[in-house]
Scaffold this motif. Sequence first.
Motif, mmCIF file in Angstrom:
data_model
loop_
_atom_site.group_PDB
_atom_site.id
_atom_site.type_symbol
_atom_site.label_atom_id
_atom_site.label_comp_id
_atom_site.label_asym_id
_atom_site.label_seq_id
_atom_site.Cartn_x
_atom_site.Cartn_y
_atom_site.Cartn_z
ATOM 1 N N ASP A 33 0.829 -1.222 -0.105
ATOM 2 C CA ASP A 33 -0.107 -0.020 -0.048
ATOM 3 C C ASP A 33 0.785 1.131 0.194
ATOM 4 O OD1 ASP A 33 -2.408 -1.481 0.166
ATOM 5 O OD2 ASP A 33 -2.602 -1.359 2.259
ATOM 6 N N ARG A 34 1.849 1.331 0.879
ATOM 7 C CA ARG A 34 2.686 2.397 0.704
ATOM 8 C C ARG A 34 4.250 2.063 0.617
ATOM 9 N NH1 ARG A 34 2.632 5.607 5.860
ATOM 10 N NH2 ARG A 34 4.101 4.090 6.503
ATOM 11 N N LEU A 35 4.953 3.147 0.286
ATOM 12 C CA LEU A 35 6.375 3.048 0.367
ATOM 13 C C LEU A 35 7.161 3.520 1.691
ATOM 14 C CD1 LEU A 35 7.323 5.037 -3.330
ATOM 15 C CD2 LEU A 35 7.441 2.539 -2.461
ATOM 16 N N GLY A 36 7.659 2.434 2.305
ATOM 17 C CA GLY A 36 8.359 2.787 3.759
ATOM 18 C C GLY A 36 9.727 2.733 3.427
ATOM 19 N N ALA A 37 10.463 3.259 4.314
ATOM 20 C CA ALA A 37 11.753 3.453 4.149
ATOM 21 C C ALA A 37 12.576 2.206 3.818
ATOM 22 C CB ALA A 37 12.607 3.996 5.362
ATOM 23 N N LEU A 39 11.251 -0.738 2.559
ATOM 24 C CA LEU A 39 11.073 -1.138 1.200
ATOM 25 C C LEU A 39 11.783 -0.332 0.027
ATOM 26 C CD1 LEU A 39 9.245 -2.984 -0.872
ATOM 27 C CD2 LEU A 39 7.544 -1.021 -0.720
ATOM 28 N N CYS A 40 12.047 1.010 0.192
ATOM 29 C CA CYS A 40 12.856 1.833 -0.677
ATOM 30 C C CYS A 40 14.386 1.373 -0.490
ATOM 31 C CB CYS A 40 12.701 3.261 -0.431
ATOM 32 S SG CYS A 40 11.174 3.918 -0.950
ATOM 33 N N LYS A 41 14.710 0.952 0.684
ATOM 34 C CA LYS A 41 16.034 0.773 0.924
ATOM 35 C C LYS A 41 16.431 -0.874 0.149
ATOM 36 C CE LYS A 41 19.764 0.165 4.167
ATOM 37 N NZ LYS A 41 20.030 0.517 5.575
ATOM 38 N N GLN A 42 15.436 -1.535 0.152
ATOM 39 C CA GLN A 42 15.274 -2.868 -0.269
ATOM 40 C C GLN A 42 15.523 -2.880 -1.905
ATOM 41 O OE1 GLN A 42 11.876 -5.447 0.832
ATOM 42 N NE2 GLN A 42 12.543 -6.944 -0.733
ATOM 43 N N MET A 43 14.601 -1.848 -2.284
ATOM 44 C CA MET A 43 14.392 -1.722 -3.930
ATOM 45 C C MET A 43 15.657 -1.199 -4.489
ATOM 46 S SD MET A 43 10.492 -0.731 -4.587
ATOM 47 C CE MET A 43 10.504 0.628 -3.938
ATOM 48 N N THR A 44 16.354 -0.271 -3.713
ATOM 49 C CA THR A 44 17.622 0.199 -4.201
ATOM 50 C C THR A 44 18.787 -0.838 -4.264
ATOM 51 O OG1 THR A 44 17.131 2.724 -3.060
ATOM 52 C CG2 THR A 44 19.391 2.137 -3.534
ATOM 53 N N GLY A 45 18.621 -1.449 -3.120
ATOM 54 C CA GLY A 45 19.591 -2.629 -3.185
ATOM 55 C C GLY A 45 19.556 -3.824 -4.297
ATOM 56 N N GLY A 46 18.081 -4.074 -4.642
ATOM 57 C CA GLY A 46 17.848 -4.913 -5.787
ATOM 58 C C GLY A 46 18.142 -4.177 -6.946
ATOM 59 N N LEU A 47 18.139 -3.083 -7.252
ATOM 60 C CA LEU A 47 18.715 -2.313 -8.414
ATOM 61 C C LEU A 47 20.090 -2.320 -8.522
ATOM 62 C CD1 LEU A 47 16.067 0.574 -8.683
ATOM 63 C CD2 LEU A 47 16.153 -1.442 -10.351
ATOM 64 N N PRO A 60 13.394 7.470 -2.734
ATOM 65 C CA PRO A 60 12.505 8.019 -1.815
ATOM 66 C C PRO A 60 11.216 7.526 -1.417
ATOM 67 C CG PRO A 60 12.167 9.070 -3.917
ATOM 68 C CD PRO A 60 13.380 8.288 -4.067
ATOM 69 N N THR A 61 10.627 7.896 -0.215
ATOM 70 C CA THR A 61 9.290 7.116 0.040
ATOM 71 C C THR A 61 8.162 7.883 -0.452
ATOM 72 O OG1 THR A 61 9.285 8.464 2.027
ATOM 73 C CG2 THR A 61 10.453 6.385 2.068
ATOM 74 N N ASP A 62 8.119 9.008 -1.152
ATOM 75 C CA ASP A 62 7.037 9.815 -1.770
ATOM 76 C C ASP A 62 6.945 9.306 -3.216
ATOM 77 O OD1 ASP A 62 5.120 11.479 -2.408
ATOM 78 O OD2 ASP A 62 6.437 13.260 -2.102
ATOM 79 N N GLU A 63 5.489 8.621 -3.319
ATOM 80 C CA GLU A 63 5.321 8.304 -4.672
ATOM 81 C C GLU A 63 4.996 9.440 -5.866
ATOM 82 O OE1 GLU A 63 1.379 6.234 -4.327
ATOM 83 O OE2 GLU A 63 2.474 4.554 -3.146
ATOM 84 N N ARG A 64 5.380 10.659 -5.458
ATOM 85 C CA ARG A 64 5.246 11.769 -6.299
ATOM 86 C C ARG A 64 6.601 11.915 -6.819
ATOM 87 N NH1 ARG A 64 1.870 15.408 -2.250
ATOM 88 N NH2 ARG A 64 3.504 14.566 -1.273
ATOM 89 N N GLU A 65 7.382 11.399 -6.147
ATOM 90 C CA GLU A 65 8.925 11.911 -6.805
ATOM 91 C C GLU A 65 9.421 11.310 -7.873
ATOM 92 O OE1 GLU A 65 11.238 13.994 -5.011
ATOM 93 O OE2 GLU A 65 9.756 14.579 -3.633
ATOM 94 N N TRP A 66 10.043 11.812 -8.554
ATOM 95 C CA TRP A 66 10.872 11.189 -9.854
ATOM 96 C C TRP A 66 12.516 10.893 -9.362
ATOM 97 C CZ3 TRP A 66 8.290 10.205 -14.185
ATOM 98 C CH2 TRP A 66 7.054 10.807 -14.328
#
Length: 111
Positions: A33-37, A39-47, A60-66
């Motif tokens: 449902d949300r982007l948490g810190a 989850l974002c760290k996990q996705m950054t590591g995966g990339l 970032p945790t904000d869905e509106r960020e690019w």
Amino acid sequence: MGYAEIVGAVRLDGGVKRFSMLTIKQQLAPYRDRLGAALCKQMTGGLRNRGILTLPATLPTDEREWVILIDEKSALGDALTLATKAMLMSRIGMPMPPGAHEKHKRLARPL
């Protein structure tokens, strides 16, 4: 779309691609449902494990960020890696060690 598709899209566009965090979330964690810190760290590591650098360094945790995703093997990725190494060495007050830039010689202009 998962990591493989995002990596393929970045490489297809010459090594640099701009994504919204909403798109990344929908592709990598559609069940969340949300982007948490965490989850974002996990996705950054995966990339990162797949050779993709992110700007900013942690997603970032904000869905509106690019964000900008960069292929580590591209010329821009090489330059970013070298600049990061130089910045880290500068922060601890040491010069770049001799030969630290050897694999980045293709960035130099021929004389």
